[in-house]
Design a protein around this motif. Structure first.
Motif, PDB file in Angstrom:
ATOM      1  N   HIS A  19      28.352 -73.648  53.684  1.00 37.72           N
ATOM      2  CA  HIS A  19      27.646 -72.583  52.978  1.00 37.72           C
ATOM      3  C   HIS A  19      26.679 -73.147  51.940  1.00 37.72           C
ATOM      4  O   HIS A  19      25.537 -72.691  51.831  1.00 37.72           O
ATOM      5  CB  HIS A  19      28.634 -71.626  52.305  1.00 37.72           C
ATOM      6  CG  HIS A  19      27.931 -70.508  51.612  1.00 37.72           C
ATOM      7  ND1 HIS A  19      27.671 -70.510  50.272  1.00 37.72           N
ATOM      8  CD2 HIS A  19      27.356 -69.379  52.106  1.00 37.72           C
ATOM      9  CE1 HIS A  19      26.986 -69.427  49.955  1.00 37.72           C
ATOM     10  NE2 HIS A  19      26.780 -68.720  51.040  1.00 37.72           N
ATOM     11  N   GLY A 103      32.669 -65.697  57.097  1.00 40.72           N
ATOM     12  CA  GLY A 103      33.201 -65.727  55.742  1.00 40.72           C
ATOM     13  C   GLY A 103      32.220 -65.188  54.720  1.00 40.72           C
ATOM     14  O   GLY A 103      32.608 -64.651  53.681  1.00 40.72           O
ATOM     15  N   GLU A 104      30.946 -65.311  55.017  1.00 40.19           N
ATOM     16  CA  GLU A 104      29.905 -64.838  54.117  1.00 40.19           C
ATOM     17  C   GLU A 104      29.684 -63.332  54.268  1.00 40.19           C
ATOM     18  O   GLU A 104      28.939 -62.737  53.493  1.00 40.19           O
ATOM     19  CB  GLU A 104      28.610 -65.586  54.459  1.00 40.19           C
ATOM     20  CG  GLU A 104      27.601 -65.663  53.363  1.00 40.19           C
ATOM     21  CD  GLU A 104      26.297 -66.255  53.874  1.00 40.19           C
ATOM     22  OE1 GLU A 104      25.447 -66.567  53.062  1.00 40.19           O
ATOM     23  OE2 GLU A 104      26.130 -66.411  55.108  1.00 40.19           O
ATOM     24  N   GLY A 105      30.281 -62.728  55.295  1.00 42.35           N
ATOM     25  CA  GLY A 105      30.185 -61.289  55.483  1.00 42.35           C
ATOM     26  C   GLY A 105      29.214 -60.855  56.557  1.00 42.35           C
ATOM     27  O   GLY A 105      28.813 -59.693  56.597  1.00 42.35           O
ATOM     28  N   LEU A 107      28.206 -59.527  59.925  1.00 41.76           N
ATOM     29  CA  LEU A 107      28.909 -58.784  60.973  1.00 41.76           C
ATOM     30  C   LEU A 107      28.512 -59.261  62.360  1.00 41.76           C
ATOM     31  O   LEU A 107      29.304 -59.169  63.299  1.00 41.76           O
ATOM     32  CB  LEU A 107      28.633 -57.286  60.803  1.00 41.76           C
ATOM     33  CG  LEU A 107      29.286 -56.738  59.524  1.00 41.76           C
ATOM     34  CD1 LEU A 107      28.604 -55.461  59.072  1.00 41.76           C
ATOM     35  CD2 LEU A 107      30.762 -56.508  59.739  1.00 41.76           C
TER      36      LEU A 107
ATOM     37  N   PHE B 246      33.650 -68.149  52.286  1.00 44.98           N
ATOM     38  CA  PHE B 246      33.730 -66.919  51.488  1.00 44.98           C
ATOM     39  C   PHE B 246      33.711 -67.255  49.999  1.00 44.98           C
ATOM     40  O   PHE B 246      32.969 -66.640  49.226  1.00 44.98           O
ATOM     41  CB  PHE B 246      35.002 -66.131  51.825  1.00 44.98           C
ATOM     42  CG  PHE B 246      35.260 -65.001  50.863  1.00 44.98           C
ATOM     43  CD1 PHE B 246      34.450 -63.878  50.885  1.00 44.98           C
ATOM     44  CD2 PHE B 246      36.264 -65.072  49.919  1.00 44.98           C
ATOM     45  CE1 PHE B 246      34.651 -62.843  49.991  1.00 44.98           C
ATOM     46  CE2 PHE B 246      36.475 -64.049  49.018  1.00 44.98           C
ATOM     47  CZ  PHE B 246      35.666 -62.926  49.052  1.00 44.98           C
ATOM     48  N   ALA B 249      30.260 -68.335  48.903  1.00 48.71           N
ATOM     49  CA  ALA B 249      29.326 -67.213  48.884  1.00 48.71           C
ATOM     50  C   ALA B 249      29.667 -66.240  47.755  1.00 48.71           C
ATOM     51  O   ALA B 249      28.791 -65.748  47.039  1.00 48.71           O
ATOM     52  CB  ALA B 249      29.350 -66.493  50.230  1.00 48.71           C
ATOM     53  N   GLN B 254      26.644 -64.236  46.913  1.00 44.91           N
ATOM     54  CA  GLN B 254      25.952 -64.033  48.186  1.00 44.91           C
ATOM     55  C   GLN B 254      26.820 -63.356  49.240  1.00 44.91           C
ATOM     56  O   GLN B 254      26.349 -63.145  50.354  1.00 44.91           O
ATOM     57  CB  GLN B 254      25.488 -65.383  48.745  1.00 44.91           C
ATOM     58  CG  GLN B 254      24.405 -66.031  47.930  1.00 44.91           C
ATOM     59  CD  GLN B 254      24.168 -67.445  48.393  1.00 44.91           C
ATOM     60  OE1 GLN B 254      25.043 -68.296  48.315  1.00 44.91           O
ATOM     61  NE2 GLN B 254      22.986 -67.705  48.893  1.00 44.91           N
ATOM     62  N   ALA B 255      28.086 -63.095  48.916  1.00 34.12           N
ATOM     63  CA  ALA B 255      28.971 -62.513  49.916  1.00 34.12           C
ATOM     64  C   ALA B 255      28.749 -61.009  49.969  1.00 34.12           C
ATOM     65  O   ALA B 255      28.992 -60.304  48.994  1.00 34.12           O
ATOM     66  CB  ALA B 255      30.426 -62.828  49.583  1.00 34.12           C
ATOM     67  N   ARG B 256      28.240 -60.534  51.085  1.00 34.89           N
ATOM     68  CA  ARG B 256      28.147 -59.091  51.277  1.00 34.89           C
ATOM     69  C   ARG B 256      28.044 -58.823  52.778  1.00 34.89           C
ATOM     70  O   ARG B 256      27.612 -59.680  53.545  1.00 34.89           O
ATOM     71  CB  ARG B 256      26.957 -58.504  50.533  1.00 34.89           C
ATOM     72  CG  ARG B 256      25.633 -59.062  50.987  1.00 34.89           C
ATOM     73  CD  ARG B 256      24.478 -58.392  50.248  1.00 34.89           C
ATOM     74  NE  ARG B 256      23.230 -58.777  50.892  1.00 34.89           N
ATOM     75  CZ  ARG B 256      22.612 -59.947  50.668  1.00 34.89           C
ATOM     76  NH1 ARG B 256      23.139 -60.823  49.831  1.00 34.89           N
ATOM     77  NH2 ARG B 256      21.490 -60.241  51.289  1.00 34.89           N
ATOM     78  N   TRP B 257      28.482 -57.635  53.182  1.00 38.71           N
ATOM     79  CA  TRP B 257      28.420 -57.287  54.594  1.00 38.71           C
ATOM     80  C   TRP B 257      26.967 -57.087  54.996  1.00 38.71           C
ATOM     81  O   TRP B 257      26.209 -56.445  54.288  1.00 38.71           O
ATOM     82  CB  TRP B 257      29.206 -56.011  54.878  1.00 38.71           C
ATOM     83  CG  TRP B 257      30.659 -56.161  54.622  1.00 38.71           C
ATOM     84  CD1 TRP B 257      31.372 -55.551  53.627  1.00 38.71           C
ATOM     85  CD2 TRP B 257      31.590 -56.969  55.329  1.00 38.71           C
ATOM     86  NE1 TRP B 257      32.676 -55.937  53.677  1.00 38.71           N
ATOM     87  CE2 TRP B 257      32.845 -56.804  54.716  1.00 38.71           C
ATOM     88  CE3 TRP B 257      31.499 -57.834  56.430  1.00 38.71           C
ATOM     89  CZ2 TRP B 257      34.007 -57.457  55.158  1.00 38.71           C
ATOM     90  CZ3 TRP B 257      32.645 -58.484  56.874  1.00 38.71           C
ATOM     91  CH2 TRP B 257      33.872 -58.284  56.238  1.00 38.71           C
ATOM     92  N   ARG B 258      26.571 -57.650  56.119  1.00 34.72           N
ATOM     93  CA  ARG B 258      25.206 -57.432  56.609  1.00 34.72           C
ATOM     94  C   ARG B 258      25.171 -57.689  58.111  1.00 34.72           C
ATOM     95  O   ARG B 258      26.014 -58.407  58.655  1.00 34.72           O
ATOM     96  CB  ARG B 258      24.217 -58.315  55.864  1.00 34.72           C
ATOM     97  CG  ARG B 258      24.420 -59.803  56.098  1.00 34.72           C
ATOM     98  CD  ARG B 258      23.774 -60.605  54.992  1.00 34.72           C
ATOM     99  NE  ARG B 258      24.818 -61.316  54.269  1.00 34.72           N
ATOM    100  CZ  ARG B 258      24.595 -62.342  53.450  1.00 34.72           C
ATOM    101  NH1 ARG B 258      23.382 -62.751  53.229  1.00 34.72           N
ATOM    102  NH2 ARG B 258      25.581 -62.957  52.857  1.00 34.72           N
ATOM    103  N   TRP B 259      24.195 -57.076  58.754  1.00 39.67           N
ATOM    104  CA  TRP B 259      24.099 -57.125  60.216  1.00 39.67           C
ATOM    105  C   TRP B 259      23.070 -58.129  60.703  1.00 39.67           C
ATOM    106  O   TRP B 259      23.157 -58.610  61.824  1.00 39.67           O
ATOM    107  CB  TRP B 259      23.707 -55.747  60.765  1.00 39.67           C
ATOM    108  CG  TRP B 259      24.827 -54.771  60.729  1.00 39.67           C
ATOM    109  CD1 TRP B 259      25.083 -53.875  59.740  1.00 39.67           C
ATOM    110  CD2 TRP B 259      25.843 -54.579  61.722  1.00 39.67           C
ATOM    111  NE1 TRP B 259      26.197 -53.136  60.048  1.00 39.67           N
ATOM    112  CE2 TRP B 259      26.669 -53.540  61.254  1.00 39.67           C
ATOM    113  CE3 TRP B 259      26.119 -55.182  62.953  1.00 39.67           C
ATOM    114  CZ2 TRP B 259      27.776 -53.095  61.979  1.00 39.67           C
ATOM    115  CZ3 TRP B 259      27.211 -54.735  63.674  1.00 39.67           C
ATOM    116  CH2 TRP B 259      28.029 -53.704  63.187  1.00 39.67           C
TER     117      TRP B 259
END
Lengths: 185, 336
Positions: A19, A103-105, A107, B246, B249, B254-259
């Motif tokens: 990361h 891990g960073e989110g 999807l 995680f 981030a 920087q950790a957030r849900w994104r597509w």
């Protein structure tokens, strides 16, 4: 127990390094193949040189047990690398960075990356009896290292390798820096 | 003491190694791990054509029996037949159509064998599971360093007191690739020296996918004879990767849900989530198939194998660029 703990600790550091190097970014992975952002190369070569020297130091101090040396089968290694590179330049993933991206989110890594890895593993499992005897049979196989092949001292090879890596990193230090505007030919 | 520190200390105690486990059956069967990888009586490179023919896979137990999941020599050799288990059945496992013809070749070879040809004893005793490796101090030092980093990181509100430089490093969105690479190199070196293991992310995927493979493709030779499912060391490693990425981030915001990827994807491929999922899926399939063919991925083969200077790693990297550069060109040839 100890095995699980060592795996979690080392994995934590591995994910952290991925990361912090920005390898969880699609553009950074793809642009190594466009020769516009050499971060992946700098990261990998530094890791290789440090690890190669660390391993020799560990061996010299008598701390090392048996080292795992992956088997060489030139045709399989090369062909596998080509398929891997096509996939990596398409999705911006490799197996480790998919996990780090998750891990960073991200999807897409959780859903498409995870499903793709499992489907890929099963595909290989079904293809394996057909393709692997051909690929492994095409070229000689062995479990030696470069030092074994050259008949040189592993120390010498590791140090020369680390110096060569350092030289390459110095030579390309101005090439493909992401802060630069994209070069036009 | 604050709970966060307690957790981190407990983590350190658990992580500090007492005795290492043997590295047998890390990925392959313990037959290949001990006989071939550790070189305690290698056979796959010898002049016997059947071993060479079957050397592409981890097939020992299909013909010789034994308990390939066991790490201890005595237990792994329980159920082993000398020289072979029922020959025709063994052949029929993979060669259903001409098993009898193939078995005849082995029966003839066995009949021609001198009557008393006992196999020579292994040249030296294999490492016994549970014995302490001299590398333990190395691993202990790394575990303590990481635990210390965790203590500092968990107490983020008071990070500044622990050292502004460290706080800035933990919070930094990215590190120099040399710094991050050196950290990875130290980890790869530790795994190799202290444990004799590569950091093989693709191997963890293989082990997990094998649960489905054994179920859906019960007749496939790969899943019948070679790839056993399991929660291996590499699976725990990958769980650690999830946590490490995680943490990095999260603590750098920087950790957030994104597509969608943050840069470059949308200008080239548009904002469709479905398109990203399809392309990402296909790419991930290719990546894992390629790792299977090559014998590892970027982490397991290129970095962990390159660190011990295995030719396979450098051939794999050459292949990666030979495949990746034209592919990236095809995707981006019309891009500015």
């Amino acid at each position: 127990m100890t095995g699980v703990a060592s795996a979690l600790v080392l994995g934590f550091g591995f994910g952290w390094a991925l990361h912090k190097a920005g390898l969880t970014r699609y553009d950074r992975i793809v642009n190594i193949y466009r020769l516009r952002d050499l971060t992946v190369l700098r990261f990998m070569l530094t890791a290789l040189a440090v690890a190669a020297v660390a391993i020799e130091v560990g061996r010299a101090l008598g701390w090392a047990g048996h080292l795992h040396v992956p088997p060489t089968a030139a045709a399989a290694n090369l062909v596998g690398g080509v398929v891997f590179g096509v996939g990596m330049a398409t999705a911006g993933y490799c197996p480790g960075t998919i996990v780090a991206e998750a891990g960073e989110g991200r999807l897409d890594a959780w859903l498409a990356g995870g499903a793709g890895l499992v489907v890929g593993a099963l595909t290989f499992g079904l293809l394996q009896p057909t393709i692997m005897p051909v690929l492994r049979g095409a070229t000689p196989t062995g479990r030696g290292t470069v030092a074994d092949l050259l008949g040189a001292s592993p120390w010498l090879v590791a140090v020369v390798f680390a110096l060569a890596v350092a030289l390459v990193l110095v030579l390309v230090r101005r090439v493909g820096r992401p802060s630069e505007p994209a070069r036009t030919r | 003491m604050r709970p966060a520190i307690l957790i981190a200390l407990a983590f350190a105690v658990v992580a500090a190694p007492r005795s290492s486990t043997a590295q047998c059956s890390a990925n392959a069967s313990s037959c290949v791990s001990c006989h071939e990888t550790q070189g305690l009586r290698p056979v796959l490179g010898d002049a016997q054509p059947w071993h060479v023919d079957h050397g592409f896979g981890d097939l020992c137990s299909a013909c010789h029996g034994g308990a390939p999941g066991e790490e201890d020599q005595t237990r792994a050799h329980r159920g082993r037949r000398e020289p072979l288990i029922a020959i025709e059945d063994a052949c029929a496992g993979c060669h259903r159509d001409d098993a009898a013809a193939r078995a005849a070749g082995y029966q003839a070879a066995l009949a021609a064998r001198p009557p008393e040809a006992p196999s020579p004893p292994p040249p030296r005793a294999p490492r016994v599971a549970g014995t302490s490796r001299p590398a333990d101090p190395y691993l202990a030092a790394l575990a303590l360093a990481l635990a210390l980093a965790l203590v500092v990181a968990v107490r983020r509100p008071r990070l500044a007191a622990a050292g502004p430089a460290l706080a800035a490093a933990v919070r930094a969105p990215t590190w120099s690739p040399y710094a991050a690479g050196a950290l990875l190199g130290a980890i790869v070196g530790t795994a190799a020296v202290a444990l004799g293991r590569p950091l093989a992310a693709s191997s963890a995927v293989d082990k997990l996918a094998a649960y489905l493979g054994r179920w859906w493709f019960a007749d496939a030779p790969y899943y019948r004879y070679q790839m056993a499912p399991g929660i291996t060391w590499q699976v725990w490693l990958v769980i650690g990767v999830l946590g490490g990425a995680f943490a990095s981030a999260r603590w750098s915001g920087q950790a957030r849900w994104r597509w969608l990827p943050d840069a470059q994807w949308v200008p080239r491929f548009g904002p469709s989530r479905g398109r990203r999922l399809v392309v990402a899926f296909l790419g991930a399939v290719l990546v894992q198939v390629g790792a299977g063919i090559a014998g590892g991925c970027t982490s397991g083969l290129a970095i962990s194998g390159g660190a011990v200077l295995a030719p396979a790693a450098f051939l794999f990297m050459a292949g990666m660029f030979a495949g990746g550069i034209p592919t990236a060109w095809l995707w981006y040839r019309r891009a500015p």
